[in-house]
Design a protein around this motif. Structure first.
Motif, PDB file in Angstrom:
ATOM      1  N   PRO A 103       0.807  -1.133  -0.066  1.00 47.68           N
ATOM      2  CA  PRO A 103      -0.307  -0.050  -0.010  1.00 47.68           C
ATOM      3  C   PRO A 103       0.823   1.325   0.058  1.00 47.68           C
ATOM      4  CG  PRO A 103       0.077  -0.842   2.051  1.00 47.68           C
ATOM      5  CD  PRO A 103       0.817  -1.832   1.309  1.00 47.68           C
ATOM      6  N   GLU A 104       0.340   2.321  -0.134  1.00 46.17           N
ATOM      7  CA  GLU A 104       0.912   3.689   0.166  1.00 46.17           C
ATOM      8  C   GLU A 104       1.732   3.701   1.539  1.00 46.17           C
ATOM      9  OE1 GLU A 104      -0.557   6.966  -1.410  1.00 46.17           O
ATOM     10  OE2 GLU A 104      -2.002   6.245  -2.833  1.00 46.17           O
ATOM     11  N   GLY A 105       3.053   4.376   1.013  1.00 52.19           N
ATOM     12  CA  GLY A 105       3.746   4.460   2.340  1.00 52.19           C
ATOM     13  C   GLY A 105       4.924   3.383   2.511  1.00 52.19           C
ATOM     14  N   THR A 106       4.902   2.385   1.711  1.00 49.61           N
ATOM     15  CA  THR A 106       5.988   1.510   1.521  1.00 49.61           C
ATOM     16  C   THR A 106       7.180   2.172   0.948  1.00 49.61           C
ATOM     17  OG1 THR A 106       5.034   0.557  -0.426  1.00 49.61           O
ATOM     18  CG2 THR A 106       4.341  -0.428   1.655  1.00 49.61           C
ATOM     19  N   GLN A 109       6.857   2.718  -2.656  1.00 49.66           N
ATOM     20  CA  GLN A 109       6.464   3.958  -3.275  1.00 49.66           C
ATOM     21  C   GLN A 109       7.483   5.103  -3.121  1.00 49.66           C
ATOM     22  OE1 GLN A 109       3.113   5.980  -0.837  1.00 49.66           O
ATOM     23  NE2 GLN A 109       2.325   6.769  -2.613  1.00 49.66           N
ATOM     24  N   MET A 244      10.121   2.340  10.509  1.00 45.75           N
ATOM     25  CA  MET A 244       8.664   1.697  10.498  1.00 45.75           C
ATOM     26  C   MET A 244       8.585   0.788  11.664  1.00 45.75           C
ATOM     27  SD  MET A 244       7.735   0.715   6.784  1.00 45.75           S
ATOM     28  CE  MET A 244       7.391   2.025   5.654  1.00 45.75           C
ATOM     29  N   GLU A 247       7.480   2.665  14.640  1.00 44.65           N
ATOM     30  CA  GLU A 247       5.779   3.024  14.333  1.00 44.65           C
ATOM     31  C   GLU A 247       4.958   2.057  14.871  1.00 44.65           C
ATOM     32  OE1 GLU A 247       2.852   3.905  10.826  1.00 44.65           O
ATOM     33  OE2 GLU A 247       4.975   3.307  10.361  1.00 44.65           O
TER      34      GLU A 247
ATOM     35  N   GLU B 104       1.771   5.787   7.942  1.00 46.96           N
ATOM     36  CA  GLU B 104       2.484   6.429   6.239  1.00 46.96           C
ATOM     37  C   GLU B 104       1.493   6.104   5.210  1.00 46.96           C
ATOM     38  OE1 GLU B 104       6.171   5.997   5.824  1.00 46.96           O
ATOM     39  OE2 GLU B 104       6.822   6.027   7.918  1.00 46.96           O
ATOM     40  N   GLY B 105       1.811   7.173   4.262  1.00 45.01           N
ATOM     41  CA  GLY B 105       0.657   6.982   3.086  1.00 45.01           C
ATOM     42  C   GLY B 105      -0.480   7.894   3.270  1.00 45.01           C
ATOM     43  N   GLN B 109       0.565  12.670   5.900  1.00 41.26           N
ATOM     44  CA  GLN B 109       1.973  12.641   5.440  1.00 41.26           C
ATOM     45  C   GLN B 109       2.223  13.412   4.241  1.00 41.26           C
ATOM     46  OE1 GLN B 109       3.710   8.999   4.551  1.00 41.26           O
ATOM     47  NE2 GLN B 109       5.650   9.443   5.286  1.00 41.26           N
ATOM     48  N   PRO B 124       5.338   9.049  12.106  1.00 44.01           N
ATOM     49  CA  PRO B 124       3.988   8.526  12.047  1.00 44.01           C
ATOM     50  C   PRO B 124       3.595   8.423  13.731  1.00 44.01           C
ATOM     51  CG  PRO B 124       5.409   6.675  11.171  1.00 44.01           C
ATOM     52  CD  PRO B 124       6.171   7.915  11.411  1.00 44.01           C
TER      53      PRO B 124
END
Lengths: 366, 366
Positions: A103-106, A109, A244, A247, B104-105, B109, B124
């Protein structure tokens, strides 16, 4: 307001200087955009389906900039700024669609943005398969997929996808992965007596740890994520892991970028439908199938040695069809247009049962 | 290779011109970075804890650039490029840590990156509370939280967080939200006879729909996400929704940015620990508490009218303490340093039971 009088004037002068520089940069940016528009017009006159984005040209521009860079901006920073500038100029002609493994944020991306700049339109896909399909179907111009991870090794799934696809590799992206020292939010950083991480990460931060935490015990665990998980509930301990993980396990990052050498990276491939011309510093990827017979690998690799071609990677994968016992994924420096590489290809074709060219593409610009 | 000879020379000339421009931009970028370093040195001489990032100064620079922009790059694009340039220069002094509402994403952000550029380090957080806490504790210099969403309205949770915090607002960010036409991957775009979306989104894309799908039935549903969900399994239908909905429901985006006017946006606040000086075009946010008595709101708003201060927003929230029945969140144009606003504040203080200043900060630069 808090500036003392003697410095206030100096600051005002510096600001004026910056304003003057900005004015010049601004004018030049618009000039560059105008040139890019003219390039597009000229290309369209020749071919209504002309391709505006040329990976080899971008790589050349970035390398030239890095070669002459004198700082204070780091080579990586100027490359990043120029990628954005090229991305903005290109978007005046065409907004590029790029599929990536979401997904977004990886990191994937991040890799797409690093390569194509903020002005591309990134389309998150659920699987690597889907990224391939979207690009094959023409719904996106390019795709970005992970191929190698410094902790997990090669992403076999990506390699296997090439077996059943006609897509070409049009570029590679390297993302630097940073290490961070993190601890539970309730811990006092001064009391840390034990530091967990993967052995590799501990080694990569050795000097930093020697300097900052000479007396803390270092404990190697299976993965950085496990290290992060442990310190969640353990007093006086810290972990070395990626952002990450902090997080995910709600940890506080005490220090970032603590690796001794900034060579910890993840590699991604850019896939597309067209071939890329030479940029002067390229890599070529092949899939070679062969029968399972003694000396097969040696026979394939011999021409590389004879022709002094620099092999950068060989991966062996079981073949998906039953025809061949296994296939090799081979990366080497050079472009199919190079005379030396053409000789190499002739020799390989004589030995291998089958050769599939995945493409020649510019070596990643950091 | 496919260029015809007459155009080939023209293309080569244009590339040379671009190379020349790039060289100049490159030199100027490093000159700018050197100036930024000198600014930092001058500031440090006066104050070892000097603040390098000045929101008001950034806003001034960006406005100046947009005012004189002649294109072809759009105002928004040059602002984006200059934000990145400033971010890169600032990072030579200090890498800024910015907490945002994760994961994230998310748009949050994107807002942080839009405001602080690629060179900041974004952290995040799981909740809006946590963003506030991280900044209060000094673990991050700034935080970014959503405050208003064009479909969902005001984010009350963010407003309420200010009631119990001493943080200041140091900026606002506006993100444009784009509409996309999307359909199930098995659908043929030519056969679309029905288009679902929220009424507001259908209205925002009316002209585009009239031109491209004059005969398709338009069906208003509760939300864009619901529209996307419906077309997953419905033949010959499409939905208007954001990119993320396409990802979530595995739909194919047929057309992007189909909104008639690009005024669809989400607003975020940047929170920090210090006050921001005037940028010349600022907004101020207050929380005003008052007793529940007839005419209370009128009395508070009267000085705005008398002093011709432009109120941009008034929100009423129940007070978290029992002392006051309700509180008002008020945004208006102007800076606390302005003479007119100082008069206004005196008058408000005479009427209100309590006034809390959330800060004066530059109006968002698009």
């Amino acid at each position: 307001m808090s500036d003392k009088p003697n410095n206030t004037q100096a600051l005002l002068n510096l600001r004026d200087e910056i304003d003057g520089i900005d004015k010049q940069i601004h004018t030049l940016l618009n000039q560059r955009a105008t040139c890019a528009q003219k390039v597009a017009e000229a290309k369209l006159q020749d071919d209504p389906n002309a391709i505006f984005y040329r990976p080899e040209r971008e790589a050349q521009v970035l390398r030239k900039i890095q070669e002459r860079n004198q700082g204070p901006l780091a080579d990586e920073d100027v490359a990043r700024l120029f990628r954005q500038i090229m991305s903005a100029c290109l978007s005046l002609e065409k907004s590029q669609k790029v599929a990536f493994l979401g997904p977004e944020g990886t990191f994937c991306q991040s890799a797409a943005i690093k390569h194509f700049g903020d002005w591309m339109q990134s389309m998150p896909m659920t699987t690597i398969d889907e990224v391939f399909r979207e690009v094959e179907a023409g719904a996106c111009e390019y795709g970005v997929v992970p191929v190698e991870n410094s902790t997990e090794g090669v992403i076999n799934y990506t390699l296997d996808s090439f077996l059943n696809s006609n897509l070409k590799i049009s570029g590679e992206v390297e993302l630097r992965i940073h290490h961070n020292l993190m601890t539970a939010k309730t811990n006092d950083p001064k009391n840390i007596t034990r530091i967990y991480s993967h052995q590799q990460s501990l080694a990569q931060c050795r000097k930093w740890l020697d300097a900052k935490y000479p007396n803390a015990e270092r404990v190697a665990v299976n993965s950085n994520a496990e290290a992060a998980k442990r310190v969640m509930s353990e007093w006086n301990s810290a972990a070395i892991a990626g952002e990450m993980a902090a997080e995910q396990y709600d940890l506080l990052i005490l220090n970032d970028k603590i690796e001794d050498k900034p060579d910890n990276s993840t590699r991604f491939l850019v896939i597309g439908r067209s071939e890329v011309q030479t940029s002067g510093k390229d890599k070529t990827s092949l899939i070679i199938s062969m029968k399972n017979q003694p000396g097969a690998l040696f026979n394939i690799l011999k021409p590389f040695k004879d022709l002094k071609v620099d092999l950068t990677r060989v991966e062996t994968r079981p073949s998906s069809s039953s025809t061949w016992a296994y296939v090799f994924f081979i990366d080497f420096l050079g472009h199919l247009e190079d005379e030396n590489i053409q000789k190499l290809m002739q020799q390989i074709k004589q030995t291998a049962a089958d050769v599939k060219v995945l493409g020649s593409y510019p070596v990643a610009v950091i």
